[in-house]
Design an enzyme around this catalytic site. Sequence first.
Site, mmCIF file in Angstrom:
data_model
loop_
_atom_site.group_PDB
_atom_site.id
_atom_site.type_symbol
_atom_site.label_atom_id
_atom_site.label_comp_id
_atom_site.label_asym_id
_atom_site.label_seq_id
_atom_site.Cartn_x
_atom_site.Cartn_y
_atom_site.Cartn_z
ATOM 1 N N MET A 248 8.341 -35.947 2.526
ATOM 2 C CA MET A 248 9.687 -36.477 2.742
ATOM 3 C C MET A 248 10.476 -36.505 1.431
ATOM 4 S SD MET A 248 10.855 -37.413 5.549
ATOM 5 C CE MET A 248 10.272 -37.407 7.202
ATOM 6 N N CYS B 282 5.466 -48.605 0.466
ATOM 7 C CA CYS B 282 6.046 -49.179 1.686
ATOM 8 C C CYS B 282 5.242 -50.440 2.019
ATOM 9 C CB CYS B 282 6.084 -48.181 2.829
ATOM 10 S SG CYS B 282 4.549 -47.330 3.115
HETATM 11 C C1 LIG Z 1 2.420 -42.923 0.739
HETATM 12 S S1 LIG Z 1 1.853 -41.321 0.923
HETATM 13 C C2 LIG Z 1 3.112 -40.382 0.168
HETATM 14 C C3 LIG Z 1 4.338 -40.160 1.011
HETATM 15 C C4 LIG Z 1 5.226 -39.100 0.415
HETATM 16 N N1 LIG Z 1 5.637 -39.479 -0.934
HETATM 17 C C5 LIG Z 1 6.457 -38.832 1.239
HETATM 18 O O1 LIG Z 1 7.537 -39.293 0.895
HETATM 19 O O2 LIG Z 1 6.354 -38.125 2.251
HETATM 20 C C6 LIG Z 1 0.576 -41.202 -0.268
HETATM 21 C C7 LIG Z 1 -0.048 -39.829 -0.331
HETATM 22 O O3 LIG Z 1 -0.805 -39.748 -1.535
HETATM 23 C C8 LIG Z 1 -1.951 -38.979 -1.290
HETATM 24 N N2 LIG Z 1 -2.940 -39.262 -2.364
HETATM 25 C C9 LIG Z 1 -3.762 -40.323 -2.474
HETATM 26 N N3 LIG Z 1 -4.490 -40.244 -3.599
HETATM 27 C C10 LIG Z 1 -4.120 -39.104 -4.218
HETATM 28 C C11 LIG Z 1 -4.506 -38.481 -5.442
HETATM 29 N N4 LIG Z 1 -5.442 -39.019 -6.215
HETATM 30 N N5 LIG Z 1 -3.900 -37.327 -5.786
HETATM 31 C C12 LIG Z 1 -2.954 -36.788 -4.993
HETATM 32 N N6 LIG Z 1 -2.559 -37.326 -3.829
HETATM 33 C C13 LIG Z 1 -3.126 -38.478 -3.447
HETATM 34 C C14 LIG Z 1 -2.364 -39.425 0.092
HETATM 35 O O4 LIG Z 1 -3.229 -38.486 0.681
HETATM 36 C C15 LIG Z 1 -1.017 -39.519 0.780
HETATM 37 O O5 LIG Z 1 -0.684 -38.305 1.388
#
Ligand SMILES: C[S@@+](CC[C@H](N)C(=O)[O-])C[C@H]1O[C@@H](n2cnc3c(N)ncnc32)[C@H](O)[C@@H]1O
Length: 637
Positions: free
Chosen positions: A240, A354
Amino acid sequence: MFEHSVKVPRHYKIAANIFKKVSTEGGSVKSLLYDDKLRHFRTNVLFALITETIKHAGDIDKIFENSKILENETRLDPWLAKILTAELLFGKKALPGKSKPEQTVLSYKDQFEKYISDHQDDLKTEVAPRPRYVRINTNLLTTSDAIRAFQDEGYKFIRCTSGSYADYLEQIQKLTEYDFTQDYHIKTIFVFAAGTKLHEHELYLENKIILQDKATAMAVHLLAPPPGSVVLDMCAAPGMKTTQLAAYMRNNGRIFAVERNEKRYQTLSEFVVRTGSTCVETFHKDSLEIKRGDMDDVEYILLDPSCSGSGMDFCVHNYIESTRLAKLTSLQEKFLKHAMNAFPKVKRIVYSTCSLFPEENERVITNVVKTSRTKWRVQDVKELLKGQWNNVGSGMYGSMGARCMYAKPDSDFTTGFFLAVLDRDPKDLQKSLDGEKAGKKEKKYKVENGSSDSELSSKKTRDVGEEVNGVQNDMEVEETKPKKKKKKDKEANENTEPDSTNVDTEYSTETSTKKKKKRKHDEPQPVTQIIEELNELAVEDEAPKKKKKKDKKREEENTESLVGNNIEEDSEVPKKKKKRKKDLDKTIGEETELTENQVKKKKSKKDDHELSESVNTGDTSEVSEAPKKKKKKNKGE
Ligand SMILES: C[S@@+](CC[C@H](N)C(=O)[O-])C[C@H]1O[C@@H](n2cnc3c(N)ncnc32)[C@H](O)[C@@H]1O
């Protein structure tokens, strides 16, 4: 009478499991529902049931407390009991099965209903439904074309952004069906009345409009990387904010979008392509493993890590297991430290979640900024938004918290969201840049003078080792600087940086505002300035030069200022527009038989829509129901 052999209907069991998981472990209902194993279930029915339970969770707690159902019925699973009670009292108002748990809950029906009628005033009034937010994907569609496209369909464009934020909030609550306006802060976000169904809209299917909650869009808005910047999105999927960044930068610059989870990485990659976000490079990797040297040009970082999601899905997260919260916050702190220390040129970071838990928000910011070796200032977001914002962080962990912002469902009419803007101390940044230059020069010098590879690699290994430990030591980089250069740098700094205050862990901006000086190239451009420039461009979009007379007339017909007007008084307009829309539908209906089928299809999909509409989770949900898939679905039907 219950029958021993009768099992609880499976959808109630699944709903109870998801409800328990979301409540105790976090995450969103939608992402759990789209779990592979559950794909064959009618997710819409489950979603409605779970969200209904979440919505009334507080009330159900009180009802249970009063009836003592959980104390009396020790074998009754509390999560299942809540799902069944929500169905009985607020959903279908009946329980179809003869299973023991259903019959047990049914036996308390009279008590429950009596409590409700006796305590109507105490029971939680429902949070007002949130408006439908639509982000215009300006990579594929200008805001002016978007306004015209909606007007052509009979929607009425209402201007309500010239007053204060408070006025705007009041006015968006009055939006009726077929009204829409531009968001107060982000002109590429349109606001429609709550419940406006756009999941089948052509522009949505073409990825020209994105259904994204306004609060989540504030992260990019406040990061404000000017076109041409190098940006890192550390936790990018489903994309997003990545795609919003691309549109914000007009596809000019570089965006590194990193995602660790493979499936989500695929969603991200597809979404990036579909939205025409050509300046994005996706990486399937762990952000914490990005080493110095991998992405050294990064200037802006968006850090939107995994969180409890307590701001989403109404207010299910009244509590979270402390071990889970501790794990989450420790990871969030690790991410922030890494963002602050592993990228030599980074000048601004936006940290967002969030979640409405201060432990994941103000506490993370305070803990990390206070102990960071690189120096950062937590910007006062309310100030950046010129006072036009309501909810800020608490001071419970120190004054930094109050400079961050919250978006809240009940007062901002958005999803619950937290955001902090961190700007690097310009002196600290300069020091880091000088260190980089010196490091490079030294390497070049050593190579030119035949220094051995092992010497170079040992330096490299040291850098990497430091980062693996989570903190990169700028001072050591500086030590490699030739002494003469140091002196020269000092002089240069004195000439270019009048802001020579003694900077503590959190540097002071007071002096920098007092001694207003010419902005240096490496300093982040003031957010407000960039936002103004980009909003001006968005507004310019609205007035294309070759505006046809016809268009102008139509726009005048369909545009009205809300400021100073009470839209409720305008009772004729919706009727008129509805008629126009009806006429339009009729015309299309005359043109093609398919439309009739589509109408039937829409009817059969009503459930689906209502589900999607009932919660606007902003980030993940709207992408996981990818328009591409929808198209396929449509074809299949
Ligand atoms: C809250 S979501 C992000 C939403 C995104 N920013 C959006 O606006 O669509 C968090 C994301 O971080 C990823 N994530 C978690 N740990 C991570 C890491 N160590 N490196 C990269 N991505 C990671 C998760 O799989 C997840 O898809």
